[in-house]
Design a protein around this motif. Structure first.
Motif, PDB file in Angstrom:
ATOM      1  N   TYR A 129       0.641  -1.138  -0.421  1.00 46.42           N
ATOM      2  CA  TYR A 129      -0.288  -0.045  -0.186  1.00 46.42           C
ATOM      3  C   TYR A 129       0.789   1.048  -0.132  1.00 46.42           C
ATOM      4  O   TYR A 129       0.704   2.068  -0.423  1.00 46.42           O
ATOM      5  N   SER A 130       2.008   1.665   1.034  1.00 50.03           N
ATOM      6  CA  SER A 130       2.333   3.054   1.089  1.00 50.03           C
ATOM      7  C   SER A 130       3.846   2.753  -0.229  1.00 50.03           C
ATOM      8  O   SER A 130       3.835   3.908  -0.293  1.00 50.03           O
ATOM      9  N   VAL A 131       3.591   1.814  -0.893  1.00 47.92           N
ATOM     10  CA  VAL A 131       4.913   1.603  -2.124  1.00 47.92           C
ATOM     11  C   VAL A 131       3.563   2.543  -3.823  1.00 47.92           C
ATOM     12  O   VAL A 131       4.256   3.166  -4.215  1.00 47.92           O
ATOM     13  N   TRP A 132       2.176   2.238  -3.629  1.00 48.63           N
ATOM     14  CA  TRP A 132       1.418   2.762  -4.454  1.00 48.63           C
ATOM     15  C   TRP A 132       1.260   3.955  -4.167  1.00 48.63           C
ATOM     16  O   TRP A 132       0.916   4.437  -5.195  1.00 48.63           O
ATOM     17  N   VAL A 133       0.910   4.843  -2.509  1.00 40.76           N
ATOM     18  CA  VAL A 133       1.165   5.854  -2.623  1.00 40.76           C
ATOM     19  C   VAL A 133       2.142   6.179  -3.007  1.00 40.76           C
ATOM     20  O   VAL A 133       1.795   7.479  -3.951  1.00 40.76           O
ATOM     21  N   CYS A 134       3.555   5.789  -3.586  1.00 39.44           N
ATOM     22  CA  CYS A 134       4.359   6.553  -4.438  1.00 39.44           C
ATOM     23  C   CYS A 134       4.221   6.368  -5.216  1.00 39.44           C
ATOM     24  O   CYS A 134       4.362   7.724  -6.228  1.00 39.44           O
ATOM     25  N   THR A 135       3.131   6.023  -6.413  1.00 32.59           N
ATOM     26  CA  THR A 135       2.938   5.997  -7.580  1.00 32.59           C
ATOM     27  C   THR A 135       2.156   6.970  -7.041  1.00 32.59           C
ATOM     28  O   THR A 135       1.945   7.946  -8.348  1.00 32.59           O
TER      29      THR A 135
ATOM     30  N   LEU B 210       3.715  14.138  -9.896  1.00 37.88           N
ATOM     31  CA  LEU B 210       5.027  15.466 -11.277  1.00 37.88           C
ATOM     32  C   LEU B 210       5.567  14.158 -12.338  1.00 37.88           C
ATOM     33  O   LEU B 210       5.860  15.343 -12.949  1.00 37.88           O
ATOM     34  N   ASP B 211       3.887  13.754 -13.197  1.00 39.18           N
ATOM     35  CA  ASP B 211       4.363  13.607 -14.506  1.00 39.18           C
ATOM     36  C   ASP B 211       4.588  14.361 -15.305  1.00 39.18           C
ATOM     37  O   ASP B 211       5.422  14.378 -16.227  1.00 39.18           O
ATOM     38  N   LYS B 212       4.609  15.733 -15.153  1.00 42.11           N
ATOM     39  CA  LYS B 212       4.620  17.032 -16.256  1.00 42.11           C
ATOM     40  C   LYS B 212       6.307  16.862 -16.006  1.00 42.11           C
ATOM     41  O   LYS B 212       6.349  17.816 -17.254  1.00 42.11           O
ATOM     42  N   TYR B 213       6.931  16.835 -14.996  1.00 45.33           N
ATOM     43  CA  TYR B 213       7.904  17.175 -15.590  1.00 45.33           C
ATOM     44  C   TYR B 213       8.790  15.721 -15.960  1.00 45.33           C
ATOM     45  O   TYR B 213       8.145  14.215 -15.938  1.00 45.33           O
ATOM     46  N   ASN B 214      10.128  15.836 -15.939  1.00 48.17           N
ATOM     47  CA  ASN B 214      11.031  14.687 -16.867  1.00 48.17           C
ATOM     48  C   ASN B 214      11.746  13.484 -14.885  1.00 48.17           C
ATOM     49  O   ASN B 214      12.343  14.168 -14.466  1.00 48.17           O
TER      50      ASN B 214
ATOM     51  N   GLN C  96      -2.075  19.413  -4.154  1.00 50.08           N
ATOM     52  CA  GLN C  96      -1.361  19.801  -2.952  1.00 50.08           C
ATOM     53  C   GLN C  96       0.201  19.200  -2.955  1.00 50.08           C
ATOM     54  O   GLN C  96       0.899  20.291  -3.085  1.00 50.08           O
ATOM     55  N   ILE C  97       0.799  18.599  -3.861  1.00 49.35           N
ATOM     56  CA  ILE C  97       2.319  18.564  -4.092  1.00 49.35           C
ATOM     57  C   ILE C  97       2.029  19.367  -5.489  1.00 49.35           C
ATOM     58  O   ILE C  97       3.215  20.082  -4.724  1.00 49.35           O
ATOM     59  N   ILE C  98       1.320  18.842  -6.298  1.00 54.04           N
ATOM     60  CA  ILE C  98       2.252  19.626  -7.577  1.00 54.04           C
ATOM     61  C   ILE C  98       2.333  21.557  -7.357  1.00 54.04           C
ATOM     62  O   ILE C  98       2.897  22.382  -7.686  1.00 54.04           O
ATOM     63  N   THR C  99       0.906  21.857  -6.054  1.00 52.41           N
ATOM     64  CA  THR C  99       0.978  23.391  -6.121  1.00 52.41           C
ATOM     65  C   THR C  99       2.357  23.968  -5.388  1.00 52.41           C
ATOM     66  O   THR C  99       2.580  25.148  -5.339  1.00 52.41           O
ATOM     67  N   THR C 100       2.403  22.869  -3.962  1.00 56.83           N
ATOM     68  CA  THR C 100       4.239  23.595  -3.400  1.00 56.83           C
ATOM     69  C   THR C 100       5.146  23.208  -4.121  1.00 56.83           C
ATOM     70  O   THR C 100       6.299  24.054  -3.716  1.00 56.83           O
TER      71      THR C 100
ATOM     72  N   GLY D 101      15.401  32.901  -8.589  1.00 58.99           N
ATOM     73  CA  GLY D 101      16.875  31.658  -9.145  1.00 58.99           C
ATOM     74  C   GLY D 101      16.670  30.155  -8.322  1.00 58.99           C
ATOM     75  O   GLY D 101      17.573  29.594  -8.388  1.00 58.99           O
ATOM     76  N   LYS D 102      15.361  29.848  -8.521  1.00 66.37           N
ATOM     77  CA  LYS D 102      14.989  28.195  -8.797  1.00 66.37           C
ATOM     78  C   LYS D 102      14.327  28.148 -10.567  1.00 66.37           C
ATOM     79  O   LYS D 102      13.549  28.906 -10.601  1.00 66.37           O
ATOM     80  N   THR D 103      14.775  27.221 -11.321  1.00 68.05           N
ATOM     81  CA  THR D 103      14.160  26.645 -12.197  1.00 68.05           C
ATOM     82  C   THR D 103      13.770  25.466 -11.843  1.00 68.05           C
ATOM     83  O   THR D 103      14.257  24.430 -11.391  1.00 68.05           O
ATOM     84  N   ILE D 104      12.666  25.057 -12.878  1.00 67.51           N
ATOM     85  CA  ILE D 104      12.008  23.807 -13.011  1.00 67.51           C
ATOM     86  C   ILE D 104      11.509  23.614 -14.709  1.00 67.51           C
ATOM     87  O   ILE D 104      10.802  24.578 -14.277  1.00 67.51           O
ATOM     88  N   ILE D 105      12.160  22.850 -15.700  1.00 71.48           N
ATOM     89  CA  ILE D 105      11.031  23.042 -16.515  1.00 71.48           C
ATOM     90  C   ILE D 105      10.943  21.569 -16.675  1.00 71.48           C
ATOM     91  O   ILE D 105      10.500  20.033 -16.314  1.00 71.48           O
ATOM     92  N   SER D 106       9.225  21.759 -17.174  1.00 74.25           N
ATOM     93  CA  SER D 106       8.021  21.090 -17.809  1.00 74.25           C
ATOM     94  C   SER D 106       8.555  19.777 -19.046  1.00 74.25           C
ATOM     95  O   SER D 106       8.948  20.705 -19.752  1.00 74.25           O
ATOM     96  N   ASN D 107       8.404  18.935 -19.024  1.00 72.03           N
ATOM     97  CA  ASN D 107       8.562  17.860 -19.777  1.00 72.03           C
ATOM     98  C   ASN D 107       7.325  17.851 -20.536  1.00 72.03           C
ATOM     99  O   ASN D 107       7.350  16.536 -21.712  1.00 72.03           O
TER     100      ASN D 107
END
Length: 633
Positions: free
Chosen positions: A307-313, A319-323, A470-474, A483-489
């Motif tokens: 179950y806890s591993v499924w939560v990781c999925t 985060l799937d919009k990132y690489n 909540q995750i992606i908004t944070t 000074g911070k960057t993250i590129i959507s894939n």
């Protein structure tokens, strides 16, 4: 040679499941047992054995209901396999080993091919046994009790149902997840859930056999013997949804006396169908070996740990919009109690990493007197930027709970300790079962605003969308700072037509979708003011101006230009703020879709800046901002 034993007694079958499946009726499996009792028509204070005996439950009925209440387990396997296959791309032998070491007494592993075979075995058993039950119940008779009592005033107001039907009409298996509609009449709703579960099983079987709804017509010769062929050809899944949602709308507008009479009538009709079914206690036999083999599968025996591993999925899904690059070392992806670096986000600065069981020092450990944690904290998952040793580098903590006996104290302490020990982090607790009411509200902590808790967090849960949001908004908020960057894939295909679709709640009545097309020389807008045509420059067309809520409004890009396309939503009628609209944008190309939900933590304003698509490359740059007015510059 001994002949394999046949089980023909339903109580005997339940005892085998309890013994070989390690069913924990008092603690871990308490919610599962409760659902099973309801599904079998029993009471909460009756034992399963009593219910099976007194209600004369057939083997087929019991097996069907058992696999339905454990359906979330097989759905978790789908999510796990998808993540493992993505990780598998990072090793040369294409058969990575998956190692789970949650503590010293529960360590197990298998390779991805073994996992695939286990998943296939689970689903084969489910399909074979559940098939026995629905094969005699799926018919137009299940729709008639709802269809025959509604009138011309009946309509569908549920936006998810509207979208589901629209997708089906477009010859697609709908991606929209429907929730079973309810009337508020408890007895009637139990029957509706029962019918809904049969529809759900039937639909999944259709999707297994055919690529799309019209595929049945195209492949008639090879599938005409399939038992549900003609029902699918006549759009039975579509008509079922259409009539059931119209029925619940109609039921809602009746007075109490009318509701009581109608619920009685519908229940009587459905009972006739269920009682008429020719299913008998001894019609089918169950092989004892088959059941035992299923219950002995590692993926079933270790279902609590998985179950806890499924939560990781679901974290990875957020985060799937990132690489995402998985940290596969020597052909192994490890989930270890000692701490495991699961994956990193490529093109992020500082680098964002996903860790399982990341241990960090906790200054207040001794004063808090938490024997289980001591001087360190070690949440299940940490989304952390470099350097990972700095407790202020953690952006999100996710803690998975499956307590044998959940309590408010256990949940509260976990939230408090992780919020205290990771002082810049959003702390999210998820639980397989329920969460105590007003859990966070009753916590006395200055960190309360950073805490979230989601109960009944399982596949298809309505909580999953908000969890991901909540995750992606944070993450986006952190990387939007200087000074911070993250590129959507996420890249769109500029050789294909794109549909930009806006949907929202009933209010505000009028949201307006706009597309600003711009380069260094000029700028133009496609909206209700200037609808454009797909065949004429700039090869974009605005479809419908919806003024009564819900949407959808749509803009189509038929031919791409070397320009930037900015997606904007205006709150025209303003009955409520944009944040309350639950607006979302879907970008659709063929069967491929990408969804952007409106941010919940934005400032008040009348304009939602959704994002920019680079016409030259197809790159999507998400903005997800609410502003007072739109400024093209």
């Amino acid at each position: 040679m001994n002949e394999e034993k046949i089980i023909d007694d339903v109580v005997e079958l339940w005892k085998i499941i309890c013994t070989y499946g390690a069913i924990d009726e008092k603690y871990y499996d308490k919610d599962l047992i409760k659902e099973l009792k309801i599904a079998l028509g029993g009471k909460h204070n009756e034992s399963i054995e009593t219910i099976l005996s007194t209600n004369n439950i057939s083997l087929e009925k019991f097996i069907s209901e058992f696999f339905k209440v454990t359906k979330s387990f097989s759905e978790m396997l789908n999510g796990l396999l998808e993540m493992f296959e993505e990780a598998n791309a990072y090793t040369s032998d294409h058969n990575i080993n998956l190692e789970f070491n949650f503590n010293t007494s529960k360590c197990f592993s298998f390779d991805i091919n073994h996992f695939k075979s286990m998943k296939e075995q689970v689903q084969k058993i489910e399909k074979e046994f559940v098939y026995l039950y629905i094969s005699e119940l799926v018919s137009w008779g299940l729709i008639d009790p709802f269809r025959k009592v509604t009138n011309w005033q009946s309509k569908i107001t549920d936006i998810k149902a509207i979208n589901w039907l629209k997708e089906y009409d477009e010859n697609k298996w709908p991606k929209s997840l429907l929730e079973c509609p309810q009337t508020g009449n408890n007895e009637l709703d139990e029957y509706i859930v029962k019918v809904w579960n049969i529809w759900d099983i039937f639909l999944n079987e259709c999707k297994r056999v055919f690529d799309n709804p019209n595929d049945a017509k195209a492949k008639r010769a090879e599938n005409e013997e399939w038992p549900f062929y003609y029902l699918l050809l006549d759009k039975w899944p579509y008509i079922f949804v259409d009539n059931l949602f119209k029925f619940t709308y109609y039921f809602d507008i009746l007075n109490e006396a009318e509701k009581l009479a109608l619920s009685k009538k519908v229940i009587e009709s459905l009972n006739e169908i269920f009682n008429y079914s020719s299913i008998t206690k001894d019609k089918h036999k169950v092989w004892e070996k088959t059941i035992k083999e299923f219950l002995k599968l590692p993926v079933w025996k270790h279902r609590y740990e998985l179950y806890s591993v499924w939560v990781c999925t679901e974290i990875m899904g957020a985060l799937d919009k990132y690489n995402i690059e998985y940290n596969v070392i020597d052909g192994k992806l490890s989930f270890s109690f000692g701490g495991s670096h699961i994956a990193s986000i490529v093109n992020s600065h500082p680098e964002l990493q996903i860790w399982a069981e990341l241990k960090t020092e906790w200054e207040k450990g001794e004063t808090k007197n938490r024997k289980s944690r001591g001087k360190h904290i070690q949440p299940d998952y940490s989304l952390v930027v470099l350097p990972i040793e700095d407790v202020r580098s953690t952006l999100v903590v996710v803690e998975c709970k499956q307590y044998k006996k959940p309590s408010r104290k256990n949940f509260s302490e976990a939230l408090e300790d992780y919020a205290d020990g990771r002082p810049e982090s959003k702390v999210i607790l998820v639980n397989y079962g329920k969460i105590p009411s007003k859990l966070i509200e009753k916590i006395e902590s200055e960190n309360k605003s950073r805490m979230l808790a989601f109960g009944k967090f399982i596949p298809r849960s309505t909580e999953i969308a908000e969890f991901k949001n909540q995750i992606i908004t944070t993450i986006d908020k952190y990387y939007n700072s200087p000074g911070k960057t993250i590129i959507s894939n996420y890249m769109l295909d500029t050789s294909e037509e794109l549909s930009i679709i806006l949907e929202w709640n009933e209010k505000p009545r009028d949201l307006d979708l706009s597309l600003i097309i711009k380069d260094v020389n000029d700028s133009m807008e496609i909206s209700y003011k200037n609808s454009g045509k797909k065949e004429q420059f700039p090869f974009c067309e605005y479809k419908v101006d919806v003024r009564n809520g819900f949407g959808p409004e749509e803009i189509i890009i038929s031919k791409w230009l070397n320009k930037d396309y900015t997606i904007i939503v205006h709150n025209f009628s303003k009955e409520v703020d944009l944040q309350a609209s639950s607006a979302r944008i879907t970008l659709r190309q063929g069967i491929k879709e990408y969804q952007i939900d409106i941010a919940n933590n934005s400032e008040n304003g009348e304009v939602w800046e959704v994002g920019i698509i680079r016409g030259s490359t197809g790159e999507l740059v998400q903005l997800n901002n609410i502003v007072k007015t739109f400024n093209e510059d």
